[in-house]
Design a protein around this motif. Sequence first.
Motif, mmCIF file in Angstrom:
data_model
loop_
_atom_site.group_PDB
_atom_site.id
_atom_site.type_symbol
_atom_site.label_atom_id
_atom_site.label_comp_id
_atom_site.label_asym_id
_atom_site.label_seq_id
_atom_site.Cartn_x
_atom_site.Cartn_y
_atom_site.Cartn_z
ATOM 1 N N LYS A 28 -5.326 0.051 -2.276
ATOM 2 C CA LYS A 28 -4.586 0.076 -1.012
ATOM 3 C C LYS A 28 -3.329 -0.798 -1.097
ATOM 4 C CE LYS A 28 -5.047 -1.371 3.768
ATOM 5 N NZ LYS A 28 -5.883 -2.089 4.717
ATOM 6 N N HIS A 29 -3.457 -1.989 -1.673
ATOM 7 C CA HIS A 29 -2.336 -2.918 -1.752
ATOM 8 C C HIS A 29 -1.416 -2.616 -2.940
ATOM 9 C CE1 HIS A 29 -3.912 -5.173 1.528
ATOM 10 N NE2 HIS A 29 -5.019 -5.515 0.882
ATOM 11 N N LYS A 31 -0.142 0.200 -3.774
ATOM 12 C CA LYS A 31 0.909 1.119 -3.345
ATOM 13 C C LYS A 31 2.159 0.372 -2.886
ATOM 14 C CE LYS A 31 0.375 5.465 -0.901
ATOM 15 N NZ LYS A 31 -0.297 6.070 0.220
#
Length: 75
Positions: A28-29, A31
């Motif tokens: 998630k992070h 990206k």
Amino acid sequence: MSTNGLDNFLATGFITFLALGVIVLILKHWKGAEWLKIVSTVFIALIIRDFAVNQGRTTFGFMKWVASLFGINFS
């Protein structure tokens, strides 16, 4: 009362769920290239794993070492 089942889960099953959650958060992070969030996620996961498997001995040992750098000694 036997706690062998809980000990076994914390040593194996819990680590699997923890790793899955960490991988999802890292992706998630990743990206947004939020490196501080990625590193803090891994760091927090290591602390949780230490408390689940090793009763926090490694974390407390590290905290004592950091405190000793500032002249604070625990007996």
